[in-house]
Design an enzyme around this catalytic site. Sequence first.
Site, PDB file in Angstrom:
ATOM      1  N   CYS A 123      35.703  -4.702 -34.769  1.00  0.00           N
ATOM      2  CA  CYS A 123      36.867  -4.098 -35.440  1.00  0.00           C
ATOM      3  C   CYS A 123      37.634  -5.046 -36.356  1.00  0.00           C
ATOM      4  CB  CYS A 123      37.825  -3.533 -34.394  1.00  0.00           C
ATOM      5  SG  CYS A 123      37.124  -2.137 -33.529  1.00  0.00           S
TER       6      CYS A 123
HETATM    7  C1  UDX Z   1      40.266  -4.759 -30.972  1.00  0.00           C
HETATM    8  C2  UDX Z   1      41.675  -4.174 -30.755  1.00  0.00           C
HETATM    9  O1  UDX Z   1      42.356  -4.947 -29.762  1.00  0.00           O
HETATM   10  C3  UDX Z   1      41.596  -2.712 -30.365  1.00  0.00           C
HETATM   11  O2  UDX Z   1      42.903  -2.182 -30.233  1.00  0.00           O
HETATM   12  C4  UDX Z   1      40.823  -1.964 -31.461  1.00  0.00           C
HETATM   13  O3  UDX Z   1      40.723  -0.596 -31.168  1.00  0.00           O
HETATM   14  C5  UDX Z   1      39.445  -2.576 -31.643  1.00  0.00           C
HETATM   15  O4  UDX Z   1      39.584  -3.964 -31.938  1.00  0.00           O
HETATM   16  P1  UDX Z   1      38.287  -5.676 -29.448  1.00  0.00           P
HETATM   17  O5  UDX Z   1      37.582  -5.988 -30.732  1.00  0.00           O
HETATM   18  O6  UDX Z   1      37.535  -4.994 -28.362  1.00  0.00           O
HETATM   19  O7  UDX Z   1      39.585  -4.756 -29.732  1.00  0.00           O
HETATM   20  O8  UDX Z   1      38.788  -7.058 -28.841  1.00  0.00           O
HETATM   21  P2  UDX Z   1      40.152  -7.860 -28.693  1.00  0.00           P
HETATM   22  O9  UDX Z   1      40.412  -8.075 -27.255  1.00  0.00           O
HETATM   23  O10 UDX Z   1      41.232  -7.299 -29.480  1.00  0.00           O
HETATM   24  O11 UDX Z   1      39.712  -9.278 -29.311  1.00  0.00           O
HETATM   25  C6  UDX Z   1      39.218  -9.402 -30.646  1.00  0.00           C
HETATM   26  C7  UDX Z   1      38.902 -10.835 -30.958  1.00  0.00           C
HETATM   27  O12 UDX Z   1      40.102 -11.613 -31.088  1.00  0.00           O
HETATM   28  C8  UDX Z   1      38.064 -11.561 -29.907  1.00  0.00           C
HETATM   29  O13 UDX Z   1      37.092 -12.346 -30.560  1.00  0.00           O
HETATM   30  C9  UDX Z   1      39.062 -12.447 -29.175  1.00  0.00           C
HETATM   31  O14 UDX Z   1      38.471 -13.595 -28.644  1.00  0.00           O
HETATM   32  C10 UDX Z   1      40.028 -12.783 -30.296  1.00  0.00           C
HETATM   33  N1  UDX Z   1      41.386 -13.107 -29.845  1.00  0.00           N
HETATM   34  C11 UDX Z   1      42.158 -12.165 -29.232  1.00  0.00           C
HETATM   35  C12 UDX Z   1      41.909 -14.385 -30.076  1.00  0.00           C
HETATM   36  O15 UDX Z   1      41.236 -15.258 -30.634  1.00  0.00           O
HETATM   37  N2  UDX Z   1      43.186 -14.654 -29.690  1.00  0.00           N
HETATM   38  C13 UDX Z   1      43.984 -13.730 -29.097  1.00  0.00           C
HETATM   39  O16 UDX Z   1      45.142 -14.055 -28.799  1.00  0.00           O
HETATM   40  C14 UDX Z   1      43.448 -12.449 -28.843  1.00  0.00           C
END
Ligand code: UDX
Length: 421
Positions: free
Chosen positions: A264
């Site tokens: 996403c």
């Molecule tokens: C995301 C959104 O959170 C969700 O609401 C949407 O519908 C789809 O995209 P997702 O891709 O499943 O969900 O994962 P998420 O937990 O949001 O993490 C995305 C990425 O960001 C991961 O690679 C994670 O490691 C990274 N991340 C997340 C960080 O580097 N730091 C953070 O503080 C949070």
Amino acid sequence: MKISILGTGYVGAVTGACFAELGNDVVFVDIDPAKLDMIRTGRSPIFEPGLDELLAKNLHRISATTDTALAIRETEATFICVGTPSNPDGSIDLQYIAAASEAIGEVLREKESWHTVVMKSTVVSGTTTGIVRRRLEEASGKEAFRDFGLASNPEFLREGSALTDVFSPDRIVMGVEDPRSREVLETLYATFTCPKLVTAIPVAEMIKYVSNAFLATKISFANEIGNLCKTMGIDTAEVFAGVGLDARINPAFFRSGIGFGGSCFPKDVRALIAQAGAAGLPPKILQSVVAVNEEQPLRLVALLKKHLPDLKGKRIGVLGLAFKPDTDDIRESRAIPIIGELRKEGAGVIAYDPLAIAHFRSLFPEITYASSAAEVLECDAVLIITEWKEFEALDYTGKLVIDGRRVPKAAVGSIYEGVCW
Ligand code: UDX
């Protein structure tokens, strides 16, 4: 209510199973019979904790077919959950959305009773009332909002915690133009007590993009500040804990590290950039969000080279390949640019991930895959790319560890560097 789900990928499988759990009859539609066979036997076509159990529990309310016409005739509402891949310029490729709309429209031509089409896939603002409406109307010979319903109901699911996100959402967004579609969505979500926002369809679509773009911005911001904090010897996590206590800011999504991956954030930010660019408003902030996210993983390799200047022939262990823990998904995983860079430097890579090896092997068949995390610790250095819980249980004593995700145990007794700490 009787609903059909078009597309049994991540969003479709989760959405359908959850609607079944809420007491609805759900017909899954896909072109891939293998996925449908799995659903029919109560197994999820994608990895998501708890989804197998949810499908199995609600099997009496679930059916699965490749026959779109049958599914639409037998249901009152159809959720479009097909994929929206990226075009090479970052804009979204709407071919599956257009094909699904046309297929639904053809069935609506003959269907007499009211039917509501709900866009669940993430599409840029203007898509549902634009190409989707046009294709539906052309194929059906009918008029949207008068002869059939059309709505947008974006999802906010995180992989790994999708079921919790569906059943305990922060909000539900319903983009509607006609009262009957509004009623359909309000009935489906009647038992939810969270805020429910009823908006115009393009607004609902935009809420989804802006939510993801803002969260991605928080992460790149945390990484840029994290890089600075590291050079100053300041603990960036403490800084963001303090910053996040401001109620206007909120502490979530401030974990600095090697950046965001997944299906996403990278795709949605690029699509919004492309849309803004096409409107003559190239967005400077979002372009920087992407730029920081592309540089951040390479910093891990740069830090490694501080300790091992020549990586040629060195054995570099990689812990974690999935874009985040609790998923087998490697889409836009930060492991991809990192391993690419290690290979370019001539390093031998030995990688381990509890779930994602099979997917990763198709991208990097030439690297070695370990059968346990402990095996990876035998290498000249270890890079931590995904913060799987099991990596907390390893003994890193005496190892050279470069950590991209802040696994506290990895700092114990090791030669340790974090990417932003
Ligand atoms: C995301 C959104 O959170 C969700 O609401 C949407 O519908 C789809 O995209 P997702 O891709 O499943 O969900 O994962 P998420 O937990 O949001 O993490 C995305 C990425 O960001 C991961 O690679 C994670 O490691 C990274 N991340 C997340 C960080 O580097 N730091 C953070 O503080 C949070």
